[in-house]
Motif scaffolding. Structure first.
Motif, short mmCIF file in Angstrom:
data_model
loop_
_atom_site.label_atom_id
_atom_site.label_comp_id
_atom_site.label_asym_id
_atom_site.label_seq_id
_atom_site.Cartn_x
_atom_site.Cartn_y
_atom_site.Cartn_z
N ALA A 1 0.80 -1.21 0.00
CA ALA A 1 0.00 0.00 0.00
C ALA A 1 0.84 1.27 0.00
O ALA A 1 0.36 2.33 -0.35
CB ALA A 1 -0.92 0.00 1.22
N GLY A 2 2.09 1.18 0.44
CA GLY A 2 2.88 2.40 0.55
C GLY A 2 4.34 2.18 0.27
O GLY A 2 4.78 1.08 -0.05
N ALA B 1 3.48 8.71 -14.33
CA ALA B 1 2.18 9.37 -14.23
C ALA B 1 1.42 9.12 -15.53
O ALA B 1 1.99 9.22 -16.62
CB ALA B 1 2.35 10.87 -14.00
N GLY B 2 0.15 8.77 -15.42
CA GLY B 2 -0.61 8.47 -16.62
C GLY B 2 -2.05 8.15 -16.29
O GLY B 2 -2.52 8.38 -15.18
N VAL C 1 5.93 4.14 -7.80
CA VAL C 1 4.89 5.12 -7.50
C VAL C 1 4.18 5.46 -8.80
O VAL C 1 4.83 5.76 -9.81
CB VAL C 1 5.48 6.41 -6.88
CG1 VAL C 1 4.38 7.44 -6.66
CG2 VAL C 1 6.19 6.10 -5.56
N LEU C 2 2.86 5.41 -8.77
CA LEU C 2 2.03 5.72 -9.95
C LEU C 2 1.07 6.84 -9.60
O LEU C 2 0.31 6.74 -8.64
CB LEU C 2 1.23 4.49 -10.38
CG LEU C 2 0.05 4.72 -11.34
CD1 LEU C 2 0.54 5.26 -12.69
CD2 LEU C 2 -0.75 3.45 -11.53
N VAL C 3 1.13 7.94 -10.36
CA VAL C 3 0.13 9.00 -10.25
C VAL C 3 -0.88 8.75 -11.36
O VAL C 3 -0.54 8.79 -12.54
CB VAL C 3 0.75 10.39 -10.41
CG1 VAL C 3 -0.32 11.46 -10.16
CG2 VAL C 3 1.90 10.59 -9.44
N LYS C 4 -2.13 8.49 -10.96
CA LYS C 4 -3.13 8.05 -11.93
C LYS C 4 -4.25 9.08 -12.05
O LYS C 4 -4.85 9.48 -11.06
CB LYS C 4 -3.71 6.70 -11.48
CG LYS C 4 -4.65 6.05 -12.47
CD LYS C 4 -5.03 4.66 -12.01
CE LYS C 4 -5.79 4.65 -10.71
NZ LYS C 4 -6.28 3.30 -10.34
N ASP C 5 -4.49 9.53 -13.28
CA ASP C 5 -5.59 10.44 -13.57
C ASP C 5 -5.88 10.37 -15.06
O ASP C 5 -4.95 10.42 -15.87
CB ASP C 5 -5.25 11.87 -13.16
CG ASP C 5 -6.48 12.77 -13.11
OD1 ASP C 5 -7.06 13.04 -14.19
OD2 ASP C 5 -6.86 13.20 -12.02
N VAL D 1 4.01 -0.93 -4.14
CA VAL D 1 3.56 0.07 -5.10
C VAL D 1 2.65 1.06 -4.40
O VAL D 1 1.79 0.66 -3.61
CB VAL D 1 2.79 -0.58 -6.28
CG1 VAL D 1 2.30 0.50 -7.25
CG2 VAL D 1 3.67 -1.58 -7.00
N GLN D 2 2.84 2.33 -4.67
CA GLN D 2 1.96 3.35 -4.11
C GLN D 2 1.26 4.08 -5.25
O GLN D 2 1.91 4.54 -6.19
CB GLN D 2 2.74 4.36 -3.27
CG GLN D 2 1.85 5.40 -2.60
CD GLN D 2 2.62 6.34 -1.71
OE1 GLN D 2 3.80 6.60 -1.93
NE2 GLN D 2 1.97 6.87 -0.68
N GLU D 3 -0.07 4.17 -5.16
CA GLU D 3 -0.84 4.91 -6.14
C GLU D 3 -1.24 6.25 -5.55
O GLU D 3 -1.78 6.31 -4.44
CB GLU D 3 -2.08 4.11 -6.56
CG GLU D 3 -1.77 2.88 -7.40
CD GLU D 3 -3.02 2.23 -7.96
OE1 GLU D 3 -4.09 2.89 -7.97
OE2 GLU D 3 -2.94 1.07 -8.39
#
Length: 273
Positions: free
Chosen positions: A3-4, A77-78, A98-102, A216-218
């Motif tokens: 989770a982190g 990021a994607g 780390v994934l920034v999702k939007d 993995v952190q989202e």
């Protein structure tokens, strides 16, 4: 998937280094087709992959920590589709991702991408080196790394084809048109690497299986301190068309000297037009 992020030792506790390797999940250009009439790109059957240049960035980060100790965090990021990249990225050596999702990232330009990555990096915390590819294999704008350095207010070294770290100093060779430039900066710093800096490894079956167990952190855009308004691109893509290459179909005959002269005349005529 965890989770982190795994906590990293405080600065000074060890000699371990923290490297953030940024990458982009892009369409595989080998799968792209062009409609003969409209010249529109046909992407329905195209698969995605980690950008070729970013594979070199990940490899560079992994090689650095293999030499001096530490860990690599893979950052991207994607859209939600980018989640499919995580296992591939982690199989290449990073300890976590780390994934920034939007969904708005589907229209992101270099300015937006840099803002999102900068926000994610601030969320991650302390780091020593950020590694980016010199450009992505889909657009190759060569802007994200430089913009990222400006936002984070740290030095950027571009066109890097060799790098080493010693005593908190990064020494890099920049491959320029007229020669090689050697640069030294104190960490933290960003480097954007050329494809010839290394040969990206091909993950083994063991590494691929181990990747699914790494944390993995989202993150959301809000987690990065941004709003939807911050994701409004400065550049709007109106269309993407395949290039048309028409052959002249000129036949040249005769002996070697005659053919050379004919080719020279054809080139001279084309240049003068």
């Amino acid at each position: 998937m965890g989770a982190g992020l795994v906590p990293f030792p405080a600065k000074g506790v060890t000699e371990r280094m923290k490297v953030i390797a940024c990458y982009k999940w892009v369409l595989d250009e080998a799968d792209l087709k062009v409609d003969a009439k409209s010249r529109a790109l046909l992407t329905d059957r195209a698969k995605y992959k980690i950008s070729e240049y970013d594979r070199n960035a990940i490899e560079c980060g992994v090689q650095l920590v293999e030499q001096v100790g530490g860990e690599v965090i893979a950052l991207t990021a994607g859209t939600s589709n980018a989640k499919n990249s995580i296992k591939d990225a982690l199989s290449r050596g990073p300890a976590q991702a780390v994934l920034v999702k939007d969904e708005l990232m589907g229209q992101a330009d270099s300015a937006v991408t840099a803002k999102v990555l900068a926000g994610a990096i601030r969320k991650i915390g302390a780091y020593d080196i950020i590694v980016c590819g010199e450009g992505s294999s889909d657009e190759y704008s060569q802007q994200v790394g430089i913009r990222l350095g400006q936002l984070l207010e740290i030095p950027v070294i571009s066109f890097v084809n060799k790098v080493e770290v010693k005593n908190n100093v990064l020494r890099a060779e920049r491959k320029l048109e007229n020669g090689i430039e050697v640069v030294e900066v104190n960490l933290p710093a960003i480097i954007t690497v050329l494809p010839d800096i290394n040969e990206a490894r091909i993950p083994s079956l063991k590494q691929i299986l181990a990747a699914s167990k790494k944390p993995v952190q989202e993150l959301t855009v809000a987690d990065c301190g941004l709003s939807n308004a911050d994701l409004e691109p400065k550049v709007h893509r109106l269309s993407v068309l395949g290039a048309v290459m028409e052959r002249k179909q000129v036949r040249i005959e005769g002996d070697v000297s005659e053919m050379v002269q004919q080719v020279a005349n054809i080139i001279k005529k084309e240049v003068s037009c």
